[in-house]
Design a protein around this motif. Sequence first.
Motif, PDB file in Angstrom:
ATOM      1  N   ALA A  40       0.850  -1.188   0.000  1.00 26.19           N
ATOM      2  CA  ALA A  40       0.000   0.000   0.000  1.00 26.19           C
ATOM      3  C   ALA A  40       0.882   1.234   0.000  1.00 26.19           C
ATOM      4  CB  ALA A  40      -0.910   0.016   1.233  1.00 26.19           C
ATOM      5  N   ASP A  41       0.318   2.344  -0.473  1.00 24.20           N
ATOM      6  CA  ASP A  41       0.958   3.646  -0.291  1.00 24.20           C
ATOM      7  C   ASP A  41       0.551   4.194   1.068  1.00 24.20           C
ATOM      8  OD1 ASP A  41       2.249   3.698  -2.757  1.00 24.20           O
ATOM      9  OD2 ASP A  41       0.503   4.541  -3.771  1.00 24.20           O
ATOM     10  N   VAL A  42       1.505   4.766   1.759  1.00 21.85           N
ATOM     11  CA  VAL A  42       1.263   5.292   3.102  1.00 21.85           C
ATOM     12  C   VAL A  42       1.626   6.771   3.125  1.00 21.85           C
ATOM     13  CG1 VAL A  42       1.839   5.084   5.551  1.00 21.85           C
ATOM     14  CG2 VAL A  42       1.810   3.046   4.094  1.00 21.85           C
ATOM     15  N   TYR A  43       0.738   7.563   3.694  1.00 21.11           N
ATOM     16  CA  TYR A  43       1.008   8.981   3.878  1.00 21.11           C
ATOM     17  C   TYR A  43       1.395   9.188   5.340  1.00 21.11           C
ATOM     18  CZ  TYR A  43      -1.170   9.570  -0.687  1.00 21.11           C
ATOM     19  OH  TYR A  43      -1.472   9.476  -2.018  1.00 21.11           O
ATOM     20  N   GLY A  44       2.693   9.251   5.582  1.00 21.72           N
ATOM     21  CA  GLY A  44       3.190   9.306   6.948  1.00 21.72           C
ATOM     22  C   GLY A  44       2.876  10.617   7.638  1.00 21.72           C
ATOM     23  N   ALA A  45       3.014  10.606   8.944  1.00 20.32           N
ATOM     24  CA  ALA A  45       2.764  11.799   9.748  1.00 20.32           C
ATOM     25  C   ALA A  45       3.984  12.715   9.741  1.00 20.32           C
ATOM     26  CB  ALA A  45       2.409  11.391  11.173  1.00 20.32           C
ATOM     27  N   ASN A  46       3.774  13.965  10.119  1.00 24.70           N
ATOM     28  CA  ASN A  46       4.880  14.902  10.327  1.00 24.70           C
ATOM     29  C   ASN A  46       4.752  15.526  11.719  1.00 24.70           C
ATOM     30  OD1 ASN A  46       2.856  16.828  10.146  1.00 24.70           O
ATOM     31  ND2 ASN A  46       3.650  17.792   8.284  1.00 24.70           N
ATOM     32  N   GLU A  47       5.571  16.543  11.999  1.00 22.33           N
ATOM     33  CA  GLU A  47       5.550  17.155  13.333  1.00 22.33           C
ATOM     34  C   GLU A  47       4.196  17.767  13.660  1.00 22.33           C
ATOM     35  OE1 GLU A  47       7.738  17.837  10.902  1.00 22.33           O
ATOM     36  OE2 GLU A  47       9.738  18.280  11.696  1.00 22.33           O
ATOM     37  N   ASP A  48       3.554  18.372  12.685  1.00 20.59           N
ATOM     38  CA  ASP A  48       2.248  18.985  12.937  1.00 20.59           C
ATOM     39  C   ASP A  48       1.198  17.927  13.271  1.00 20.59           C
ATOM     40  OD1 ASP A  48       3.228  21.536  12.472  1.00 20.59           O
ATOM     41  OD2 ASP A  48       2.772  21.475  10.330  1.00 20.59           O
ATOM     42  N   ASP A  49       1.250  16.798  12.565  1.00 20.43           N
ATOM     43  CA  ASP A  49       0.324  15.707  12.879  1.00 20.43           C
ATOM     44  C   ASP A  49       0.566  15.193  14.296  1.00 20.43           C
ATOM     45  OD1 ASP A  49      -0.875  15.673  10.315  1.00 20.43           O
ATOM     46  OD2 ASP A  49       0.794  14.478   9.545  1.00 20.43           O
ATOM     47  N   ALA A  50       1.831  15.056  14.671  1.00 23.23           N
ATOM     48  CA  ALA A  50       2.154  14.581  16.018  1.00 23.23           C
ATOM     49  C   ALA A  50       1.636  15.548  17.065  1.00 23.23           C
ATOM     50  CB  ALA A  50       3.665  14.391  16.152  1.00 23.23           C
ATOM     51  N   ARG A  51       1.842  16.835  16.829  1.00 22.67           N
ATOM     52  CA  ARG A  51       1.364  17.834  17.793  1.00 22.67           C
ATOM     53  C   ARG A  51      -0.152  17.785  17.903  1.00 22.67           C
ATOM     54  NH1 ARG A  51       4.175  21.512  16.017  1.00 22.67           N
ATOM     55  NH2 ARG A  51       2.742  22.395  14.474  1.00 22.67           N
ATOM     56  N   GLU A  52      -0.836  17.674  16.770  1.00 19.28           N
ATOM     57  CA  GLU A  52      -2.300  17.606  16.776  1.00 19.28           C
ATOM     58  C   GLU A  52      -2.786  16.366  17.531  1.00 19.28           C
ATOM     59  OE1 GLU A  52      -5.741  16.788  13.453  1.00 19.28           O
ATOM     60  OE2 GLU A  52      -4.095  18.154  12.920  1.00 19.28           O
ATOM     61  N   ALA A  53      -2.133  15.222  17.293  1.00 20.97           N
ATOM     62  CA  ALA A  53      -2.529  13.984  17.960  1.00 20.97           C
ATOM     63  C   ALA A  53      -2.308  14.070  19.460  1.00 20.97           C
ATOM     64  CB  ALA A  53      -1.745  12.815  17.367  1.00 20.97           C
ATOM     65  N   ILE A  54      -1.197  14.662  19.873  1.00 22.55           N
ATOM     66  CA  ILE A  54      -0.886  14.762  21.304  1.00 22.55           C
ATOM     67  C   ILE A  54      -1.854  15.701  21.995  1.00 22.55           C
ATOM     68  CG2 ILE A  54       0.845  15.593  22.942  1.00 22.55           C
ATOM     69  CD1 ILE A  54       2.954  14.607  20.819  1.00 22.55           C
ATOM     70  N   GLU A  55      -2.156  16.821  21.363  1.00 23.59           N
ATOM     71  CA  GLU A  55      -3.113  17.756  21.970  1.00 23.59           C
ATOM     72  C   GLU A  55      -4.498  17.134  22.071  1.00 23.59           C
ATOM     73  OE1 GLU A  55      -2.775  21.191  19.527  1.00 23.59           O
ATOM     74  OE2 GLU A  55      -0.867  21.849  20.426  1.00 23.59           O
ATOM     75  N   ALA A  56      -4.894  16.385  21.039  1.00 27.70           N
ATOM     76  CA  ALA A  56      -6.182  15.693  21.088  1.00 27.70           C
ATOM     77  C   ALA A  56      -6.174  14.624  22.179  1.00 27.70           C
ATOM     78  CB  ALA A  56      -6.491  15.065  19.734  1.00 27.70           C
ATOM     79  N   ALA A  57      -5.060  13.915  22.330  1.00 25.54           N
ATOM     80  CA  ALA A  57      -4.957  12.895  23.368  1.00 25.54           C
ATOM     81  C   ALA A  57      -5.048  13.512  24.755  1.00 25.54           C
ATOM     82  CB  ALA A  57      -3.638  12.131  23.209  1.00 25.54           C
TER      83      ALA A  57
END
Length: 496
Positions: A40-57
């Motif tokens: 499969a093709d995968v669209y990996g995360a970046n720093e902004d995605d990590a920050r968004e995920a952590i804030e949501a968590a």
Amino acid sequence: MDSVDLSGLSSGEILIGGEWRRGRGNKYTSIYPADQSVNADVYGANEDDAREAIEAADNAWRRADWSGLKPHERAAVLHRACDLIRERHEWLAQVQRRDNGKPINETRALVTSAANTFRYFAACLETLDESLTPPRGEYLTMSVHEPLGVVGAITPWNSPIASDAQKIAPALAGGNSIVLKPAEVTPLASVALARILEEAGVPKGVVSVLPGKGSIVGDAIVRHPLVKKISFTGGTEVGRGIALLAAEKLMPASLELGGKSPTIVFDDADLDHAVNGVLYGIFSSSGESCIAGSRLFVQRSIYHAFVERLVSSARKLRVGDPSLEQTQMGPLISAQHRTSVERFVSLGIEEGGRVLCGGGRPEGDGFDRGFFFLPTIIEGLSNGALICQKEIFGPVLVVLPFDDEESLLADANDSAFGLAAGIWTRDYKRAWRTARALDSGTVWINTYKQFSIATPFGGWKDSGTGREKGYLGIREYMQQKSLYWGLNAAPLAWAD
């Protein structure tokens, strides 16, 4: 090589803060190590995605629709996750096979392990008690445990779904939110597990799964101030860097790192058991295992006979298509990693080692398309040789003779690592002495590479710190608080 239905994972979407979407990092292709066909093709995360995920968590943890549930209510969700994994067992095993090229029977065992991990920690959660402590005054004292908050988990490519479960299940049981970064090259099983957790009833935002580069996504997770614990399984050098960052934040870190595990065969061992156990300990998973028994010490009186049997059996191991039931060894994870293994073998030869079997790539139809490497046994080296000291993470076994327990223990413990060890002997007193004298977090006696979710696991020395699994594994993801209840009839006298 066959294929498996990956249509549910082919969109490239990942779970970021409760939303399924494509990551904003680099797009890359997941390939099958056995023939380099596309998964499969995968669209990996970046720093902004990590920050968004952590804030949501962090928001999810604070709104308490997970952390505020009663233990039995969280346990019910973990039980449901176990049931869903079991319902999709064969599909998940096939996804895991495509992810990293492990033989299908091994990936089935990994999926079973993941299901059992969720079930075990659900049971622990329902029965885990707080404690009243002995008072030493006119008060009642108790110790309670509360969630840490946001947990960052970073898992390796060699057994994703089982490693994911060993971090996610106890973290969720403890009432935390969790941001998981699976290895970049093996994202599929982790993404599949995220969908199962969502279906099981884990609230939105409590779990995120962020495939991508460790130097980008992993680093962003470790450094973020809202992340209150890191659980990492991987290489020692990366683990050191995480430990330094964790120390700066005064944040707990569980680090399960590399190994160079000694396996010991005494002259009174049951040789049938020992031969099979040694082969399984090093060559299952194609040696891509942190606890692989890669240094073999054989008592000199049986050395030649034992090694002859070992080499003969190693040559019969079935290397090939991971989809076939009879396959014992699949490919290595990548061309780059195979090249690394080949360099270690060349180094061993340069140091004076003799290759008794293997030492290169298999020949024949289909092997040239994948990253295969033969089971390799080398002798003629001392324990000080570089390939006896460095973790190879491949199907390479170095065999060394020993004369007595004293010299054996000196060599076995002469390693920067201390993750696992194996002993083969009929003498229970010698087994006890040796096991207690080895610098190792786990010692197997007359068996090898057996695991129980109920038994704590972790390393000594450069093999890491902290423990996973076991009844108190949930406590690794919680913080302790003491409560004092005043029972004195009169006011405190000091202020009178």
